[in-house]
Design a protein around this motif. Structure first.
Motif, PDB file in Angstrom:
ATOM      1  N   THR A  59     -12.509   4.355 -12.676  1.00 14.79           N
ATOM      2  CA  THR A  59     -13.271   4.897 -13.802  1.00 14.79           C
ATOM      3  C   THR A  59     -13.473   3.800 -14.849  1.00 14.79           C
ATOM      4  O   THR A  59     -13.145   2.645 -14.625  1.00 14.79           O
ATOM      5  N   ILE A  90      -8.411  13.485  -7.115  1.00 14.36           N
ATOM      6  CA  ILE A  90      -8.171  12.795  -8.380  1.00 14.36           C
ATOM      7  C   ILE A  90      -6.784  13.220  -8.861  1.00 14.36           C
ATOM      8  O   ILE A  90      -6.467  14.411  -8.837  1.00 14.36           O
ATOM      9  N   SER A  92     -10.990  12.778 -19.815  1.00 12.25           N
ATOM     10  CA  SER A  92     -10.426  12.996 -18.484  1.00 12.25           C
ATOM     11  C   SER A  92     -11.224  12.243 -17.429  1.00 12.25           C
ATOM     12  O   SER A  92     -12.454  12.213 -17.439  1.00 12.25           O
ATOM     13  N   TYR A  93     -10.515  11.661 -16.464  1.00  9.14           N
ATOM     14  CA  TYR A  93     -11.186  10.967 -15.379  1.00  9.14           C
ATOM     15  C   TYR A  93     -11.808  11.948 -14.389  1.00  9.14           C
ATOM     16  O   TYR A  93     -12.740  11.586 -13.659  1.00  9.14           O
ATOM     17  N   GLU A 107      -5.173   8.787 -13.532  1.00  7.58           N
ATOM     18  CA  GLU A 107      -5.531   9.801 -14.518  1.00  7.58           C
ATOM     19  C   GLU A 107      -4.480   9.791 -15.618  1.00  7.58           C
ATOM     20  O   GLU A 107      -3.293   9.515 -15.368  1.00  7.58           O
ATOM     21  N   ASN A 145      -9.195   8.844  -6.277  1.00  4.63           N
ATOM     22  CA  ASN A 145      -9.284   8.083  -7.521  1.00  4.63           C
ATOM     23  C   ASN A 145      -7.980   7.372  -7.820  1.00  4.63           C
ATOM     24  O   ASN A 145      -6.898   7.836  -7.467  1.00  4.63           O
TER      25      ASN A 145
END
Length: 645
Positions: free
Chosen positions: A61, A126, A104-105, A93, A90
């Motif tokens: 991100t 995620i 927030s991711y 977070e 991902n």
């Protein structure tokens, strides 16, 4: 067939890549680089689909991969790239954090990618920032198992933090670390403070894939854009492997690549000091860069360099081709001397052959573009004042409102003032009272990072506008010469802005054609961490391109300034405007008019100094370097580089 990335790596002379311990592909800009990464991802997805296999992507991100995701979305919409066979994991977070939080991711990934492609929801993974803490360890173990059961990560995308972290693997992370809950480094939290509207609101912990997890990926792309990442990129690519810079672990990966734009690559040896690696094509720009470097390395002024100095520091072929040292020294000394001028608008009725600016016309129409309402005085306040003092017709265009950089209590204070003023002078207005109550009610319930109401955004914008006008008046700029553009791309109420749009460019074109300037000053300070400077610069450049057939542009010089976040290297400077102690104080007083940014600005970045301190320190340092090189000694210098349209 080689990928574009592989071609970029292999096309560079091996001697220039001698110190680089990770294959490094350098592109003209982040857009081109991002397209190359997206194309390789798309090719992998398609090849896997043909084999009936899933394609497992490790995703990051932040601002770095945004253009990659934009291109993947385009490929899906316009070229039918299917994500049906894609499984994603991902990197990290924040913990704790709700998935619908602005920071927030989960939200980031859906806004930038997942909501725009046909990936099945159950194939998206995620880290969960809402877990009870006692469940996190087991969750992390399950995350590892899911990656393994998916077949392992085919391509892992990474950014890099200023501490050298990958994912949230901060300095000290072990090479064999796995997905876990970690405590964020102070530098990382400070970097994230702007997104959370204050460091105190940044979560102290995060869930992250481990370094060991990342290193198991079959292919890794570490991407970095901009001058701000250049120092840590040099450490990651050329430095020794160390746990204090986790990105250096990538040097041991058999299929990792570093993808950079030219700005992020500028500290690599092949760009900074290529003469230490190989013979060079010695043009004027490279000679000047090398001579300034040699002076600073040896702590010698230009005119004291000897043939031996050149020979002993990788520049023997320069002496052979352009020497002796005396000739080179004189040439560079004169070039540096000719950059210095106390007349940034040109000195009338004087020979301007060796001056950076033309003598005529005089006076000139000068248009200074300021991305935020204080960038003009922070970055070139001394030059601005000098232009006014010399009688030029100086205009300042404040490109954005800067409204997100005002504390909430400042907005309440100003709204309170209006209400009390109306009461004292018998202009009591129920609407004003209702507005103040509405503002107070909103702020009492406002969450950190929440978008301001329209009323609060307006008040904050008026605060910044009033400060800009006060600073402009102090510098001698008439009210009618201050232009508040409020470019639409900025007006989101959030740190994240909209892309540059046609309306932004049209407004800029309109102003240029109205003023028809002989000089344009623009912010080339691209290390601005929020990206506003970069977008504002692009708006001006695109507007100048629209105006390229206009008659006035034939007689227009465009100068780029820096100062808020970084400074030009002396070897780059084409106009150096010296400031006396009194002029430096005048510049400081102009900066002080921006009271909402004084003492504790909302978005200070990692530099703990106030903006006026940063500016003065940089201006003094530039003057010191000129002095060390053997030029005249000044209190401070503001530097400019000319942009050729």
């Amino acid at each position: 067939m080689k990928s574009t990335i592989s071609e970029r790596v292999s096309s560079v002379d091996e001697r220039l890549r001698l110190l680089e311990k990770i294959p490094t592909a350098i592109f003209d800009d982040s857009q081109t680089a991002s397209l190359a990464v997206a194309q390789e991802i798309a090719e992998t997805i398609r090849n896997k689909a043909k084999k009936g296999e899933p394609c497992v992507l490790g995703l990051a991100t932040g601002s770095t991969p945004v253009k990659v995701y934009e291109e993947l979305v385009r490929l899906h919409r316009e070229e039918e790239l299917s994500f049906q066979n894609v499984v994603t994991f991902n990197l990290d977070e924040y913990f704790p954090i709700e998935p619908d939080s602005l920071q927030s991711y989960v939200r980031f990934m859906h806004e930038h990618l997942f909501d725009h492609i046909n990936i099945p929801k159950d194939q998206i993974h995620i880290p969960d920032g809402t877990l009870d803490e006692e469940k996190v360890e087991q969750y992390c173990q399950q995350y590892e198992k899911k990656i393994k059961s998916a077949g392992g990560i085919d391509i892992q995308i990474l950014g890099i933090g200023k501490t050298g972290h990958i994912g949230f693997n901060e300095p000290g992370s072990r090479k064999d670390s796995k997905t876990r809950l970690i405590t964020l480094d102070k530098v990382t939290r400070t970097d994230a403070a702007s997104s959370f509207f204050g460091e105190e609101y940044v979560p102290r912990r995060a869930i992250t894939m481990g370094v060991g997890t990342i290193l198991k990926a079959k292919r890794i792309f570490l991407m970095a854009w901009g001058e701000g990442k250049a120092p840590i990129i040099r450490e990651a690519v050329e430095g020794e492997i160390t746990e204090t810079v986790p990105a250096t672990y990538l040097q041991e990966h058999p299929n990792a690549a570093v993808i950079l734009d030219e700005a992020a690559a500028e500290q690599l040896t092949r760009f900074k000091t290529p003469w230490l690696l190989s013979k060079c094509d010695w043009d004027d720009i490279l000679i000047r860069k090398a001579v300034v470097w040699l002076c600073r390395k040896l702590d010698k002024p230009v005119l004291k360099l000897t043939d031996e100095d050149y020979n002993e520091h990788g520049m023997a072929d320069l002496i052979t081709k352009k020497g002796p040292a005396y000739n080179i020294n004189i040439k560079i000394f004169n070039e540096l001397q000719h950059t210095i001028t106390g007349w940034p608008g040109g000195k009338p009725k004087e020979d301007d052959k060796y001056r950076p600016e033309r003598a005529e016309p005089f006076p000139k129409r000068c248009l200074i573009f300021s991305p935020h309402p204080d960038d003009d005085v922070i970055s070139m306040g001394g030059t601005l004042i000098r232009l006014v003092d010399h009688g030029h017709d100086v205009h300042v265009a404040y490109q954005t409102s800067g409204n997100i950089a005002v504390f909430d209590d400042e907005a309440v204070r100003f709204a309170d003032f209006v209400t009390d003023y109306a009461d004292i002078f018998g202009m009591k207005d129920e609407k004003a009272d209702a507005l103040l109550n509405k503002i107070n009610d909103f702020l009492k319930q406002k969450n950190p990072g929440e978008v301001d109401s329209p009323e609060i955004k307006t008040i904050k914008g008026l605060i910044r506008k009033g400060e800009a006008k006060a600073a402009g008046r102090y510098c001698g700029v008439p009210d009618e010469n201050m232009h508040f553009m409020n470019l639409p791309f900025y007006e989101t109420g959030r740190v994240k802005k909209k892309p540059l749009g046609q309306e932004d460019i049209d407004l800029t074109v309109e102003l240029l054609r109205e003023i028809k300037p002989h000089q344009v000053y623009v912010a080339g300070d691209l290390s601005d961490p929020h990206g506003t400077h970069r977008v504002c610069l692009k708006a001006v450049f695109e507007a100048l391109e629209v105006c390229k057939e206009d008659k006035w542009i034939e007689d227009c010089f465009v100068w780029m300034y820096r100062g808020a976040w970084q400074e030009w290297d002396v070897n780059e400077i084409e106009m150096a405007v010296p400031l006396s102690p009194i002029e430096l104080k005048r510049k400081r007083r102009a900066i002080f008019k921006h009271q909402s940014q004084k003492d504790r600005p909302l978005f200070p970045g990692t530099d703990t100094r106030e903006f006026w301190q940063r500016s003065e320190d940089r201006n003094r340092e530039t003057a010191k370097i000129y002095d060390d090189l053997g030029l005249a000694e000044y209190e401070a210098i503001e530097g400019f580089v000319r942009y050729h349209t």
